[in-house]
Scaffold this motif. Sequence first.
Motif, PDB file in Angstrom:
ATOM      1  N   THR A  41      59.857  42.610  -2.544  1.00 38.52           N
ATOM      2  CA  THR A  41      59.565  41.743  -1.402  1.00 38.52           C
ATOM      3  C   THR A  41      58.460  42.378  -0.564  1.00 38.52           C
ATOM      4  O   THR A  41      58.361  43.599  -0.467  1.00 38.52           O
ATOM      5  CB  THR A  41      60.803  41.530  -0.517  1.00 38.52           C
ATOM      6  OG1 THR A  41      61.305  42.804  -0.096  1.00 38.52           O
ATOM      7  CG2 THR A  41      61.888  40.789  -1.276  1.00 38.52           C
ATOM      8  N   ASP A  42      57.651  41.520   0.036  1.00 37.20           N
ATOM      9  CA  ASP A  42      56.561  41.966   0.907  1.00 37.20           C
ATOM     10  C   ASP A  42      56.452  40.958   2.037  1.00 37.20           C
ATOM     11  O   ASP A  42      56.062  39.801   1.815  1.00 37.20           O
ATOM     12  CB  ASP A  42      55.250  42.041   0.123  1.00 37.20           C
ATOM     13  CG  ASP A  42      54.140  42.710   0.917  1.00 37.20           C
ATOM     14  OD1 ASP A  42      53.984  42.380   2.106  1.00 37.20           O
ATOM     15  OD2 ASP A  42      53.426  43.559   0.351  1.00 37.20           O
ATOM     16  N   ILE A  43      56.821  41.380   3.229  1.00 37.42           N
ATOM     17  CA  ILE A  43      56.888  40.463   4.371  1.00 37.42           C
ATOM     18  C   ILE A  43      56.039  41.010   5.512  1.00 37.42           C
ATOM     19  O   ILE A  43      56.179  42.173   5.893  1.00 37.42           O
ATOM     20  CB  ILE A  43      58.343  40.267   4.846  1.00 37.42           C
ATOM     21  CG1 ILE A  43      59.193  39.677   3.724  1.00 37.42           C
ATOM     22  CG2 ILE A  43      58.401  39.378   6.085  1.00 37.42           C
ATOM     23  CD1 ILE A  43      60.664  39.568   4.053  1.00 37.42           C
ATOM     24  N   THR A  44      55.163  40.173   6.030  1.00 39.73           N
ATOM     25  CA  THR A  44      54.363  40.536   7.203  1.00 39.73           C
ATOM     26  C   THR A  44      54.562  39.480   8.291  1.00 39.73           C
ATOM     27  O   THR A  44      54.682  38.288   8.002  1.00 39.73           O
ATOM     28  CB  THR A  44      52.869  40.649   6.870  1.00 39.73           C
ATOM     29  OG1 THR A  44      52.396  39.387   6.375  1.00 39.73           O
ATOM     30  CG2 THR A  44      52.621  41.719   5.834  1.00 39.73           C
ATOM     31  N   VAL A  45      54.613  39.940   9.526  1.00 38.81           N
ATOM     32  CA  VAL A  45      54.739  39.064  10.697  1.00 38.81           C
ATOM     33  C   VAL A  45      53.705  39.507  11.720  1.00 38.81           C
ATOM     34  O   VAL A  45      53.638  40.694  12.057  1.00 38.81           O
ATOM     35  CB  VAL A  45      56.155  39.129  11.302  1.00 38.81           C
ATOM     36  CG1 VAL A  45      56.228  38.275  12.566  1.00 38.81           C
ATOM     37  CG2 VAL A  45      57.203  38.685  10.299  1.00 38.81           C
ATOM     38  N   ASN A  46      52.911  38.564  12.184  1.00 40.63           N
ATOM     39  CA  ASN A  46      51.883  38.881  13.171  1.00 40.63           C
ATOM     40  C   ASN A  46      51.903  37.814  14.254  1.00 40.63           C
ATOM     41  O   ASN A  46      51.424  36.702  14.063  1.00 40.63           O
ATOM     42  CB  ASN A  46      50.504  38.927  12.505  1.00 40.63           C
ATOM     43  CG  ASN A  46      49.436  39.462  13.439  1.00 40.63           C
ATOM     44  OD1 ASN A  46      49.659  39.579  14.640  1.00 40.63           O
ATOM     45  ND2 ASN A  46      48.279  39.764  12.910  1.00 40.63           N
TER      46      ASN A  46
END
Length: 397
Positions: A160-165
């Motif tokens: 999994t690879d999750i980014t939040v900006n």
Amino acid sequence: ANPGGAWRVSDIDIQSTEPGGRLDLALRGELNELAGDAKANLDISLRARDTALLEALSGLPLNPVAANARITTTPGLLTLTSEARVGDTMLNAEADIVHQERELRSLRLALQSPLLSLADFGLQADARGDREYRPVEKIDDIEPGERLEAILAHSPRYPTDITVNFNGISGEHTNIQRLDMHMTGLDNRYTLRRFSLAYADAEAEVRGIIDLNPRPPAISIAGEALTIPLSTLGKDLGLKSEITGDLSLRGGITATGRDVEELTASLNGSLALALEDAVIAGGAYDVLATDLLAWIYSGAALEDSTNIDCTMGQFLLRDGVATSDSLYIETRKMVAKGKAKVDLVKQKMDVEITPRSKSRSLQVPSSVRLRGDFDDPRAIISPVSAAADAYTLSLIH
């Protein structure tokens, strides 16, 4: 159509209702090779204006939702891009899902918003008719152990690879200005590669690893936060005490456990803190600590606050107990050094400081000690030291 034996559906155009209703859903695009690995290009449009329906579906009082999404599939890969508006909040999402034999193999998700309003998502406490709405109660109703067990049961083992900006977050009691996060995971082991938070002009950075494979699960986190305004933080947390000043933290901790109690009891690591330009509402405790007689006769007991120029300390954590032999406190009237032992499991403290007056050339320092439960500590001033302190005062004058 079946040209060359490949089934396909082209020119899909589905509209749920007439535009302008409580819920509009439109689907357009095409599907290819339906008999094998389907290939699709679909455009989805959603307009949900019925807030009661949204609350029934999500459990949160969402504001009206408008979203446009595009789904593209090729053998083994599904790609989603969407632009949504919830109330006044714009939210963009991108996702890549790799699958094989109807099972997920990997997930990449990116969320971005220029300004996220908590009220739009029903995450802001408010008054609704004859009841108070508190979204945190929905979380508090679930025991921490049950939440962790649910995460363990459903946590994905695929990559999994999750980014939040979020460039901004707004709310009635929220001063978070920016949130930037990147987390990756594989086989129930998650790495927090980046967690940057801007809070009321303060900056915080956190890195860490959460491993759900051991029994109990393990966590290791390190980070720092610089110049956090305590007055703003206190209001956001709903604290009744009046404390101002800037707090800075730096340290790292490890812990194992299935719930908050087990995690607290296994805390190990170190934490350094500094507090500058603080004002604590209440009696002038620095005068009391420096000179008991002067505090009684000078009227300092009637002062309504204590000004602390600087406070520093470094704590070592072992099995949920924090100890320090390097406490330092400076106010306008005194300089104090001390030590502390804080048991986070039993909720007890033992803090001892030795203050020295800035205004006296000869002094016998008296020790001040705080012992007992967190919510009701007992202050002890050494009677021998206090008597010597009074004798020294008589010699000077």
